[in-house]
Design a protein around this motif. Structure first.
Motif, PDB file in Angstrom:
ATOM      1  N   LYS A   3     -15.120  10.077   1.314  1.00 44.35           N
ATOM      2  CA  LYS A   3     -14.521   9.719   0.033  1.00 44.35           C
ATOM      3  C   LYS A   3     -15.595   9.126  -0.875  1.00 44.35           C
ATOM      4  O   LYS A   3     -16.581   8.563  -0.406  1.00 44.35           O
ATOM      5  CB  LYS A   3     -13.426   8.665   0.219  1.00 44.35           C
ATOM      6  CG  LYS A   3     -12.435   8.955   1.312  1.00 44.35           C
ATOM      7  CD  LYS A   3     -11.375   9.901   0.868  1.00 44.35           C
ATOM      8  CE  LYS A   3     -10.285   9.973   1.925  1.00 44.35           C
ATOM      9  NZ  LYS A   3      -9.835  11.301   2.178  1.00 44.35           N
ATOM     10  N   ASP A  44     -12.572   8.541  -5.709  1.00 45.70           N
ATOM     11  CA  ASP A  44     -11.352   8.763  -4.933  1.00 45.70           C
ATOM     12  C   ASP A  44     -10.528   7.480  -4.834  1.00 45.70           C
ATOM     13  O   ASP A  44      -9.307   7.529  -4.732  1.00 45.70           O
ATOM     14  CB  ASP A  44     -11.679   9.261  -3.517  1.00 45.70           C
ATOM     15  CG  ASP A  44     -12.323  10.628  -3.548  1.00 45.70           C
ATOM     16  OD1 ASP A  44     -11.802  11.520  -4.259  1.00 45.70           O
ATOM     17  OD2 ASP A  44     -13.356  10.823  -2.877  1.00 45.70           O
ATOM     18  N   CYS A  45     -11.211   6.338  -4.808  1.00 44.40           N
ATOM     19  CA  CYS A  45     -10.510   5.053  -4.792  1.00 44.40           C
ATOM     20  C   CYS A  45     -11.452   3.938  -5.209  1.00 44.40           C
ATOM     21  O   CYS A  45     -12.663   4.116  -5.288  1.00 44.40           O
ATOM     22  CB  CYS A  45      -9.906   4.758  -3.427  1.00 44.40           C
ATOM     23  SG  CYS A  45     -11.074   4.302  -2.143  1.00 44.40           S
ATOM     24  N   VAL A  76      -6.626   5.747 -10.532  1.00 40.28           N
ATOM     25  CA  VAL A  76      -7.371   5.827  -9.272  1.00 40.28           C
ATOM     26  C   VAL A  76      -6.749   4.841  -8.276  1.00 40.28           C
ATOM     27  O   VAL A  76      -6.482   3.696  -8.631  1.00 40.28           O
ATOM     28  CB  VAL A  76      -8.866   5.495  -9.497  1.00 40.28           C
ATOM     29  CG1 VAL A  76      -9.640   5.531  -8.204  1.00 40.28           C
ATOM     30  CG2 VAL A  76      -9.475   6.457 -10.517  1.00 40.28           C
ATOM     31  N   PRO A  77      -6.487   5.266  -7.031  1.00 32.48           N
ATOM     32  CA  PRO A  77      -5.937   4.356  -6.022  1.00 32.48           C
ATOM     33  C   PRO A  77      -6.832   3.129  -5.823  1.00 32.48           C
ATOM     34  O   PRO A  77      -8.063   3.224  -5.906  1.00 32.48           O
ATOM     35  CB  PRO A  77      -5.896   5.208  -4.752  1.00 32.48           C
ATOM     36  CG  PRO A  77      -5.789   6.611  -5.257  1.00 32.48           C
ATOM     37  CD  PRO A  77      -6.627   6.635  -6.507  1.00 32.48           C
ATOM     38  N   LEU A 187      -7.281   4.536   3.346  1.00 27.95           N
ATOM     39  CA  LEU A 187      -8.167   5.667   3.089  1.00 27.95           C
ATOM     40  C   LEU A 187      -7.557   6.978   3.556  1.00 27.95           C
ATOM     41  O   LEU A 187      -7.801   8.025   2.959  1.00 27.95           O
ATOM     42  CB  LEU A 187      -9.527   5.433   3.755  1.00 27.95           C
ATOM     43  CG  LEU A 187     -10.339   4.292   3.148  1.00 27.95           C
ATOM     44  CD1 LEU A 187     -11.595   4.023   3.977  1.00 27.95           C
ATOM     45  CD2 LEU A 187     -10.704   4.553   1.701  1.00 27.95           C
ATOM     46  N   LEU A 190      -5.341   8.889   0.888  1.00 28.84           N
ATOM     47  CA  LEU A 190      -5.960   9.501  -0.297  1.00 28.84           C
ATOM     48  C   LEU A 190      -5.983  11.017  -0.178  1.00 28.84           C
ATOM     49  O   LEU A 190      -6.102  11.577   0.870  1.00 28.84           O
ATOM     50  CB  LEU A 190      -7.376   8.973  -0.481  1.00 28.84           C
ATOM     51  CG  LEU A 190      -7.512   7.454  -0.582  1.00 28.84           C
ATOM     52  CD1 LEU A 190      -8.965   7.059  -0.740  1.00 28.84           C
ATOM     53  CD2 LEU A 190      -6.688   6.907  -1.738  1.00 28.84           C
TER      54      LEU A 190
END
Length: 190
Positions: A3, A44-45, A76-77, A187, A190
């Motif tokens: 990620k 991604d986060c 975004v997470p 994680l 995602l």
């Protein structure tokens, strides 16, 4: 799968442990006062780290204004740790309290809600590493309490967005701390 993770560093004492915990991913680190909302695009986060020397969010929201704006506006997470937990709480107008004594070391946390963040745990209790003296006593609108300790809320999530946070330090891989499971499970979402 690797990620792309943005760590917003709130001057945590545990940055090396957080990097080690996430080292199988592509990590970029930005200081919390330098980060801008546009900086989170393409990740991604986001992980909001614990704090250190800058000052508590409850009393110094202005210091964390960009980070609070990211929490409120970004798609975004986000996973918040300790000070990051408090940044998320502040963004949604939660109520804070100062604890009578500093919490440091392994503490028991009771799980209140069956949630994917706790996947793989065998019982309704976590043993986690704490390092704080501020707690959230009452969550603001849109936040849901998932776990508590004697001090208050320990794990929360947003009711509609992929935002989770822990008051404790899941990145601290100390003997007896199984809080790392939350970061791993986040994680995997995602």
């Amino acid at each position: 799968m690797r990620k792309k993770i943005l760590i917003i560093n709130n001057e945590t004492h545990f940055i090396d442990d957080l990097i080690t915990c996430l080292d199988q991913h592509n990590i970029e680190i930005r200081h919390f006062q330098a980060v801008q909302p546009r900086d989170v695009e393409g990740f991604d986060c986001i992980v909001l780290s614990g704090g250190g020397t800058a000052g508590e969010v409850a009393d110094n929201a202005q210091l964390y204004k960009n980070e609070i704006k990211i929490v409120l506006e970004s798609k975004v997470p986000i996973f918040g740790i300790c000070e990051g937990f408090q940044v998320i709480g502040k963004a949604f107008n939660s109520d804070f309290q100062v604890l009578r004594s500093y919490r440091k070391g392994i503490n028991k946390v009771h799980i209140l809600v069956d949630d994917p963040i706790f996947s793989g745990l065998e019982n309704l209790e976590l043993r986690v590493f704490e390092y704080h003296h501020i707690a959230i006593k009452k969550l603001g609108k849109e936040l849901i309490s998932l776990a508590e300790s004697v001090d208050g809320i320990e794990v929360m999530k947003h009711e509609h967005k992929l935002i989770y946070a822990s008051q404790f330090h899941p990145e601290e891989l100390k003997v007896g701390n199984n809080g790392y499971i939350l970061l791993k499970n986040f994680l995997s979402m995602l």
